[in-house]
Design a protein around this motif. Structure first.
Motif, PDB file in Angstrom:
ATOM      1  N   LEU A  61       0.869  -1.162  -0.137  1.00 36.33           N
ATOM      2  CA  LEU A  61      -0.039   0.020  -0.049  1.00 36.33           C
ATOM      3  C   LEU A  61       0.835   1.323  -0.032  1.00 36.33           C
ATOM      4  O   LEU A  61       0.605   2.279  -0.662  1.00 36.33           O
ATOM      5  CB  LEU A  61      -1.194   0.102   1.225  1.00 36.33           C
ATOM      6  N   GLN A  62       1.943   1.181   0.701  1.00 32.36           N
ATOM      7  CA  GLN A  62       2.985   2.623   0.837  1.00 32.36           C
ATOM      8  C   GLN A  62       3.292   2.692  -0.787  1.00 32.36           C
ATOM      9  O   GLN A  62       3.340   3.790  -1.040  1.00 32.36           O
ATOM     10  CB  GLN A  62       3.853   2.145   1.702  1.00 32.36           C
ATOM     11  N   SER A  63       3.630   1.635  -1.548  1.00 35.00           N
ATOM     12  CA  SER A  63       3.985   1.715  -2.869  1.00 35.00           C
ATOM     13  C   SER A  63       2.981   2.722  -3.715  1.00 35.00           C
ATOM     14  O   SER A  63       3.417   3.082  -4.700  1.00 35.00           O
ATOM     15  CB  SER A  63       4.577   0.578  -3.389  1.00 35.00           C
ATOM     16  N   LEU A  64       1.800   2.463  -3.401  1.00 35.03           N
ATOM     17  CA  LEU A  64       0.663   2.951  -3.986  1.00 35.03           C
ATOM     18  C   LEU A  64       0.197   4.475  -3.456  1.00 35.03           C
ATOM     19  O   LEU A  64      -0.469   5.005  -4.056  1.00 35.03           O
ATOM     20  CB  LEU A  64      -0.625   2.300  -4.085  1.00 35.03           C
ATOM     21  N   GLY A  65       1.177   4.911  -2.459  1.00 35.94           N
ATOM     22  CA  GLY A  65       0.852   6.279  -1.965  1.00 35.94           C
ATOM     23  C   GLY A  65      -0.147   6.331  -0.807  1.00 35.94           C
ATOM     24  O   GLY A  65      -0.421   7.268  -0.500  1.00 35.94           O
ATOM     25  N   VAL A  66      -0.577   5.207  -0.034  1.00 35.99           N
ATOM     26  CA  VAL A  66      -1.413   5.110   0.867  1.00 35.99           C
ATOM     27  C   VAL A  66      -0.533   5.573   2.030  1.00 35.99           C
ATOM     28  O   VAL A  66       0.633   4.741   2.156  1.00 35.99           O
ATOM     29  CB  VAL A  66      -2.115   3.945   0.920  1.00 35.99           C
ATOM     30  N   PRO A  67      -1.066   6.422   3.004  1.00 36.08           N
ATOM     31  CA  PRO A  67      -0.139   6.739   4.306  1.00 36.08           C
ATOM     32  C   PRO A  67      -0.147   5.511   5.272  1.00 36.08           C
ATOM     33  O   PRO A  67      -1.159   5.350   6.017  1.00 36.08           O
ATOM     34  CB  PRO A  67      -0.584   8.095   4.602  1.00 36.08           C
ATOM     35  N   LEU A 116     -10.383   6.474   2.939  1.00 33.35           N
ATOM     36  CA  LEU A 116     -10.854   5.072   3.177  1.00 33.35           C
ATOM     37  C   LEU A 116     -11.025   4.521   1.695  1.00 33.35           C
ATOM     38  O   LEU A 116     -10.835   3.331   1.356  1.00 33.35           O
ATOM     39  CB  LEU A 116     -12.169   5.200   3.937  1.00 33.35           C
ATOM     40  N   GLY A 117     -11.551   5.296   0.859  1.00 31.25           N
ATOM     41  CA  GLY A 117     -11.696   4.769  -0.551  1.00 31.25           C
ATOM     42  C   GLY A 117     -10.580   4.288  -1.033  1.00 31.25           C
ATOM     43  O   GLY A 117     -10.351   3.281  -1.764  1.00 31.25           O
ATOM     44  N   ALA A 118      -9.704   5.086  -0.963  1.00 32.59           N
ATOM     45  CA  ALA A 118      -8.130   4.674  -1.397  1.00 32.59           C
ATOM     46  C   ALA A 118      -7.670   3.497  -0.714  1.00 32.59           C
ATOM     47  O   ALA A 118      -6.911   2.557  -1.369  1.00 32.59           O
ATOM     48  CB  ALA A 118      -7.247   5.858  -1.299  1.00 32.59           C
ATOM     49  N   VAL A 119      -7.809   3.239   0.418  1.00 34.59           N
ATOM     50  CA  VAL A 119      -7.510   2.225   1.154  1.00 34.59           C
ATOM     51  C   VAL A 119      -8.253   0.881   0.578  1.00 34.59           C
ATOM     52  O   VAL A 119      -7.596  -0.244   0.081  1.00 34.59           O
ATOM     53  CB  VAL A 119      -7.910   2.135   2.357  1.00 34.59           C
ATOM     54  N   HIS A 120      -9.461   0.996   0.611  1.00 34.13           N
ATOM     55  CA  HIS A 120     -10.192   0.088  -0.285  1.00 34.13           C
ATOM     56  C   HIS A 120      -9.819  -0.557  -1.932  1.00 34.13           C
ATOM     57  O   HIS A 120      -9.397  -1.615  -2.054  1.00 34.13           O
ATOM     58  CB  HIS A 120     -11.780   0.134  -0.241  1.00 34.13           C
ATOM     59  N   THR A 121      -9.735   0.438  -2.475  1.00 33.57           N
ATOM     60  CA  THR A 121      -9.199   0.231  -3.900  1.00 33.57           C
ATOM     61  C   THR A 121      -7.883  -0.254  -3.807  1.00 33.57           C
ATOM     62  O   THR A 121      -7.410  -1.228  -4.704  1.00 33.57           O
ATOM     63  CB  THR A 121      -9.425   1.485  -4.810  1.00 33.57           C
ATOM     64  N   HIS A 202      -9.687  -2.589   6.184  1.00 36.64           N
ATOM     65  CA  HIS A 202      -8.739  -2.172   6.994  1.00 36.64           C
ATOM     66  C   HIS A 202      -9.172  -3.068   8.399  1.00 36.64           C
ATOM     67  O   HIS A 202      -8.615  -3.791   9.268  1.00 36.64           O
ATOM     68  CB  HIS A 202      -8.508  -0.825   7.248  1.00 36.64           C
ATOM     69  N   GLY A 203     -10.430  -3.074   8.765  1.00 36.83           N
ATOM     70  CA  GLY A 203     -11.135  -3.877   9.686  1.00 36.83           C
ATOM     71  C   GLY A 203     -11.356  -3.180  10.869  1.00 36.83           C
ATOM     72  O   GLY A 203     -11.681  -3.621  12.086  1.00 36.83           O
ATOM     73  N   TYR A 258     -18.098  13.160   3.934  1.00 37.47           N
ATOM     74  CA  TYR A 258     -17.239  12.011   3.909  1.00 37.47           C
ATOM     75  C   TYR A 258     -17.925  10.821   3.197  1.00 37.47           C
ATOM     76  O   TYR A 258     -16.860  10.389   2.224  1.00 37.47           O
ATOM     77  CB  TYR A 258     -17.278  11.415   5.319  1.00 37.47           C
ATOM     78  N   ALA A 259     -18.957  10.613   2.944  1.00 36.32           N
ATOM     79  CA  ALA A 259     -19.684   9.627   2.084  1.00 36.32           C
ATOM     80  C   ALA A 259     -19.349   9.971   0.758  1.00 36.32           C
ATOM     81  O   ALA A 259     -19.188   8.898   0.087  1.00 36.32           O
ATOM     82  CB  ALA A 259     -21.051   9.412   2.547  1.00 36.32           C
ATOM     83  N   ARG A 260     -19.833  11.162   0.236  1.00 40.78           N
ATOM     84  CA  ARG A 260     -19.608  11.347  -1.205  1.00 40.78           C
ATOM     85  C   ARG A 260     -18.210  11.001  -1.599  1.00 40.78           C
ATOM     86  O   ARG A 260     -17.969  10.533  -2.731  1.00 40.78           O
ATOM     87  CB  ARG A 260     -19.980  13.007  -1.361  1.00 40.78           C
ATOM     88  N   ALA A 261     -17.163  11.614  -0.863  1.00 44.40           N
ATOM     89  CA  ALA A 261     -15.761  11.314  -1.120  1.00 44.40           C
ATOM     90  C   ALA A 261     -15.574   9.770  -1.417  1.00 44.40           C
ATOM     91  O   ALA A 261     -14.903   9.352  -1.999  1.00 44.40           O
ATOM     92  CB  ALA A 261     -14.900  11.880  -0.317  1.00 44.40           C
ATOM     93  N   TYR A 262     -16.067   9.169  -0.106  1.00 40.43           N
ATOM     94  CA  TYR A 262     -15.762   7.669  -0.347  1.00 40.43           C
ATOM     95  C   TYR A 262     -16.447   7.057  -1.371  1.00 40.43           C
ATOM     96  O   TYR A 262     -15.714   6.137  -2.157  1.00 40.43           O
ATOM     97  CB  TYR A 262     -16.578   7.036   1.048  1.00 40.43           C
TER      98      TYR A 262
END
Length: 329
Positions: A61-67, A116-121, A202-203, A258-262
């Motif tokens: 995930l770090q390689s994809l830019g997720v913090p 969170l959307g970026a985490v899931h994708t 993430h859980g 939040y939900a719109r962005a997700y």
């Protein structure tokens, strides 16, 4: 422990941290910097293979830019150390603050949903899109008949507590209130899904697992619950934790941002979010984990969360349509 990490330096101090409910953590200072030492204690997620899977996921995930804050690799190329049958991992120390929803602006709430959307994708890319270990296959929603039995057990415990305090009085009130709500809404129990969940999540996405520096999130922590579950349900659960107010209401303006962005980041539709709202609402209506900890496990660490959490289930039932609309419009 540090001898396994030749670049970590010599130890100077080791300070225990008190924010984790399931595992132990320490801030380790050395001659070369600071680190977070995690002692994995939770039996359900503390085996070596599960921890290694979490570590590999965060590295990718770090390689994809997720913090994230992936673990430090030791001299043998491993990220998990076993001592006395227990597992440990060393992570870089990340300076930052935890922020609850009340401390987030609308723009930051939007950023949180996109994160969170970026985490899931991102997890879909690094873990695969199919079902995997920990997938919930046709997970049935709670049965009110079972919940009524739990309520009776907890009522007896709350009424028999000595010395009895204000918490026990509130617990009794909320248990009786919840039983009435379940009797009124029993026919709204969500149906069992047709198939298993297929999304990696993430859980445990909540304020204590997201670090901020200034306005930006800099690290998502604690991947112990990484698994396959309905993605949109995690989005709803997270919002119910981030944006709940002390009186048990949700800040719906922030939830909407939040939900719109997700939805945009995760590619999730309004129908998916509406179904998730319904299932999580029902889950909350039947859930008494804090009281279980207090009365069955004699563990009161989660007690401070109970007033808001228990009030939320009541408010959410009353404002069901407004909550659903905030997640789907």
């Amino acid at each position: 422990m540090l001898r396994r990490y030749p670049d970590a330096g010599d130890p100077l101090t080791c300070e225990p941290l008190d924010q984790g409910l399931l595992n132990h953590g320490y801030r380790v200072s050395t001659t070369r910097g600071s680190y977070f030492l995690k002692h994995h204690l939770d039996d359900s997620t503390g085996d070596r293979a599960t921890i290694v899977r979490q570590h590999r996921a965060t590295q990718r995930l770090q390689s994809l830019g997720v913090p994230v804050a992936p673990p430090v690799v030791d001299s043998e190329g491993d990220t998990v150390t076993e001592i006395g049958g227990r597992c440990y991992a060393l992570h870089p120390w990340v300076d930052g603050l935890h922020r609850a929803g009340a401390q987030l602006t609308l723009a930051q709430s939007l950023r949180l949903g996109a994160l969170l959307g970026a985490v899931h994708t991102g997890l879909e890319q690094v873990m695969g899109a199919g079902t995997g270990a920990g997938a919930r296959s046709g997970h049935a929603s709670p049965d009110p008949a079972d919940t009524f039995a739990v309520i009776d057990e907890l009522l007896a415990a709350a009424r028999g507590r000595r010395p009895r305090d204000a918490f026990d009085e509130l617990a009794e009130h909320r248990l009786l209130e919840r039983r009435t709500l379940l009797e009124q809404h029993a026919e709204r129990r969500p149906p069992t899904p047709d198939g298993p969940a297929t999304g990696w999540v993430h859980g445990d996405f909540h304020p204590l697992n997201v670090l901020y520096r200034g306005a930006e999130p800099v690290a998502i922590l604690d991947w112990d619950r990484l698994g396959v579950q309905p993605r949109a349900e995690e989005a709803v659960r997270a919002a119910a934790i981030f944006f709940v107010q002390p009186a048990g209401e949700l800040e719906l303006g922030k939830v909407r941002a939040y939900a719109r962005a997700y939805r945009r980041a995760a590619g999730a539709g309004a129908d998916e979010l509406a179904a998730a709202v319904h299932r999580v609402w029902w889950e909350r209506l039947n859930d008494f984990w804090i009281l279980h900890w207090r009365y069955c496990l004699n563990d009161s660490r989660a007690d401070p969360q109970f007033p808001a959490v228990s009030a939320l289930a009541v408010w959410w039932t009353r404002e069901y349509e407004a909550v659903r609309d905030a997640f789907t419009e």
